[in-house]
Design an enzyme around this catalytic site. Sequence first.
Site, PDB file in Angstrom:
ATOM      1  N   HIS A  19      -5.264   2.791   1.893  1.00 35.21           N
ATOM      2  CA  HIS A  19      -4.750   4.053   1.338  1.00 35.21           C
ATOM      3  C   HIS A  19      -4.020   4.880   2.396  1.00 35.21           C
ATOM      4  CE1 HIS A  19      -7.999   3.507  -1.963  1.00 35.21           C
ATOM      5  NE2 HIS A  19      -6.889   2.858  -2.250  1.00 35.21           N
ATOM      6  N   HIS A  42      -3.096  -3.913  -9.657  1.00 39.76           N
ATOM      7  CA  HIS A  42      -4.553  -3.979  -9.811  1.00 39.76           C
ATOM      8  C   HIS A  42      -5.078  -2.584  -9.463  1.00 39.76           C
ATOM      9  CE1 HIS A  42      -3.315  -8.144  -9.268  1.00 39.76           C
ATOM     10  NE2 HIS A  42      -4.470  -8.537  -9.765  1.00 39.76           N
ATOM     11  N   SER A 100      -6.118   4.024  -5.412  1.00 41.39           N
ATOM     12  CA  SER A 100      -4.700   3.968  -5.031  1.00 41.39           C
ATOM     13  C   SER A 100      -3.788   4.759  -5.984  1.00 41.39           C
ATOM     14  CB  SER A 100      -4.238   2.513  -4.903  1.00 41.39           C
ATOM     15  OG  SER A 100      -4.623   1.735  -6.007  1.00 41.39           O
ATOM     16  N   GLU A 118      -4.472  -2.582 -15.089  1.00 46.14           N
ATOM     17  CA  GLU A 118      -5.895  -2.785 -14.798  1.00 46.14           C
ATOM     18  C   GLU A 118      -6.487  -3.574 -15.964  1.00 46.14           C
ATOM     19  OE1 GLU A 118      -8.199  -2.420 -12.335  1.00 46.14           O
ATOM     20  OE2 GLU A 118      -9.490  -3.322 -13.858  1.00 46.14           O
ATOM     21  N   ASP A 144      -2.821  -8.205 -17.460  1.00 43.60           N
ATOM     22  CA  ASP A 144      -2.737  -8.898 -16.175  1.00 43.60           C
ATOM     23  C   ASP A 144      -1.608  -8.297 -15.322  1.00 43.60           C
ATOM     24  OD1 ASP A 144      -2.940 -10.905 -14.171  1.00 43.60           O
ATOM     25  OD2 ASP A 144      -1.284 -11.965 -15.127  1.00 43.60           O
ATOM     26  N   GLY A 145      -1.965  -7.850 -14.122  1.00 41.77           N
ATOM     27  CA  GLY A 145      -0.993  -7.166 -13.275  1.00 41.77           C
ATOM     28  C   GLY A 145       0.106  -8.076 -12.752  1.00 41.77           C
ATOM     29  N   ASP A 165      -3.071  -5.662  -5.163  1.00 34.08           N
ATOM     30  CA  ASP A 165      -4.406  -5.484  -4.566  1.00 34.08           C
ATOM     31  C   ASP A 165      -5.476  -6.147  -5.440  1.00 34.08           C
ATOM     32  OD1 ASP A 165      -6.534  -4.462  -3.089  1.00 34.08           O
ATOM     33  OD2 ASP A 165      -6.450  -2.490  -4.031  1.00 34.08           O
TER      34      ASP A 165
HETATM   35  N1  SAM Z   1      -6.008  -0.747  -6.090  1.00 36.86           N
HETATM   36  C1  SAM Z   1      -7.300  -0.105  -6.270  1.00 36.86           C
HETATM   37  C2  SAM Z   1      -7.469   0.953  -5.231  1.00 36.86           C
HETATM   38  O1  SAM Z   1      -6.992   0.752  -4.091  1.00 36.86           O
HETATM   39  O2  SAM Z   1      -8.062   2.004  -5.515  1.00 36.86           O
HETATM   40  C3  SAM Z   1      -8.444  -1.081  -6.183  1.00 36.86           C
HETATM   41  C4  SAM Z   1      -8.282  -2.311  -7.012  1.00 36.86           C
HETATM   42  S1  SAM Z   1      -9.597  -3.434  -6.937  1.00 36.86           S
HETATM   43  C5  SAM Z   1      -9.481  -4.134  -5.359  1.00 36.86           C
HETATM   44  C6  SAM Z   1      -8.997  -4.730  -7.970  1.00 36.86           C
HETATM   45  C7  SAM Z   1      -8.930  -4.362  -9.454  1.00 36.86           C
HETATM   46  O3  SAM Z   1      -8.211  -5.371 -10.144  1.00 36.86           O
HETATM   47  C8  SAM Z   1     -10.283  -4.262 -10.154  1.00 36.86           C
HETATM   48  O4  SAM Z   1     -10.390  -3.005 -10.746  1.00 36.86           O
HETATM   49  C9  SAM Z   1     -10.232  -5.372 -11.229  1.00 36.86           C
HETATM   50  O5  SAM Z   1     -10.871  -5.024 -12.436  1.00 36.86           O
HETATM   51  C10 SAM Z   1      -8.757  -5.525 -11.445  1.00 36.86           C
HETATM   52  N2  SAM Z   1      -8.282  -6.836 -11.911  1.00 36.86           N
HETATM   53  C11 SAM Z   1      -8.808  -8.070 -11.712  1.00 36.86           C
HETATM   54  N3  SAM Z   1      -7.961  -9.021 -12.160  1.00 36.86           N
HETATM   55  C12 SAM Z   1      -6.867  -8.371 -12.637  1.00 36.86           C
HETATM   56  C13 SAM Z   1      -5.619  -8.800 -13.186  1.00 36.86           C
HETATM   57  N4  SAM Z   1      -5.341 -10.102 -13.341  1.00 36.86           N
HETATM   58  N5  SAM Z   1      -4.725  -7.870 -13.547  1.00 36.86           N
HETATM   59  C14 SAM Z   1      -4.988  -6.535 -13.387  1.00 36.86           C
HETATM   60  N6  SAM Z   1      -6.142  -6.070 -12.867  1.00 36.86           N
HETATM   61  C15 SAM Z   1      -7.055  -6.982 -12.498  1.00 36.86           C
END
Ligand code: SAM
Length: 281
Positions: A19, A42, A100, A118, A144-145, A165
């Site tokens: 961050h 993500h 983030s 997300e 899916d991101g 991420d």
């Molecule tokens: N970026 C966030 C932050 O810095 O505050 C933290 C994200 S965390 C490391 C990863 C996130 O990705 C989780 O909330 C999880 O539920 C989500 N996730 C997992 N697979 C995903 C996908 N294929 N597409 C989108 N989100 C996904």
Amino acid sequence: MLSYRHAFHAGNHADVLKHFVLSQVLSYASQKDKPYWYIDTHAGAGMYALDKGYATQNAEFSEGIARLWDEPNLPSALAEFVAQIKQHNRSPDLRYYPGSPSVAQDLLRSDDRMRLFELHPNDAKLLRQHFKSAGRKVMVEQEDGFAGLKAMLPPPPRRAVVLIDPPYEEKRDYQRVVDALKDSLVRFATGTYIIWYPLLQRPEAQQMQDKLAKLQLKSWLNVSLTVHTPSPEGFGMHGSGLFIVNPPWNLPATLKETLPVLVAKLGQDQGASFRMEHQIP
Ligand code: SAM
């Protein structure tokens, strides 16, 4: 598999590095008088309470943001970052830590836009709630991101900062990141892409960095922060890093000044260190 919940890790050393760097990249993007999109593939839940729920379980923030909270003599960029996190806390105590998307929201201007992905239903719901008054400026998609990113590029203003991420709980995330970056650069070569990665003793984590290095990019920066000696059993995360494509030209100087301080403040044993490599023409 969606067992990962970021709330367990909110405000830990990896969040601080990610961050802090994100805020530096977005501050730079916001200096130019032209709108941009912030895309978070993500995104997590957006905001985390540190005094209740999942975050209290291992209190990872105590080895992260808490170690900087009352530090009087931080380098100015780091002091500004801690001040930014303090803005999310109404009292002087550390009770909330922004994800983030909230870190980004602090730095975006009225014409800039956020596109957040997300997949977890609970976190997507929390994220929507958190940004419910933001209107059209912020779009939250429960999908899916990696696929979502594809559909966003190139972004209409032809300027974007993208954070990738994933949780890396599934091994295939490592390859998906490399594929997503390759595809994104074909669609939109001038974007700034920030890829977060864990420092682990499993080979996939190092192999991903090797694959990113082999892409022969023109402009990149790779920074990592090790907070302790890798465990003799071979498990656990001993640090984290960020691989940035098309970074701001001034980022190396800021990191050179701040990373030694992060090593000193967040380091847990003699194995703490940082690495930075870059090529910025
Ligand atoms: N970026 C966030 C932050 O810095 O505050 C933290 C994200 S965390 C490391 C990863 C996130 O990705 C989780 O909330 C999880 O539920 C989500 N996730 C997992 N697979 C995903 C996908 N294929 N597409 C989108 N989100 C996904």
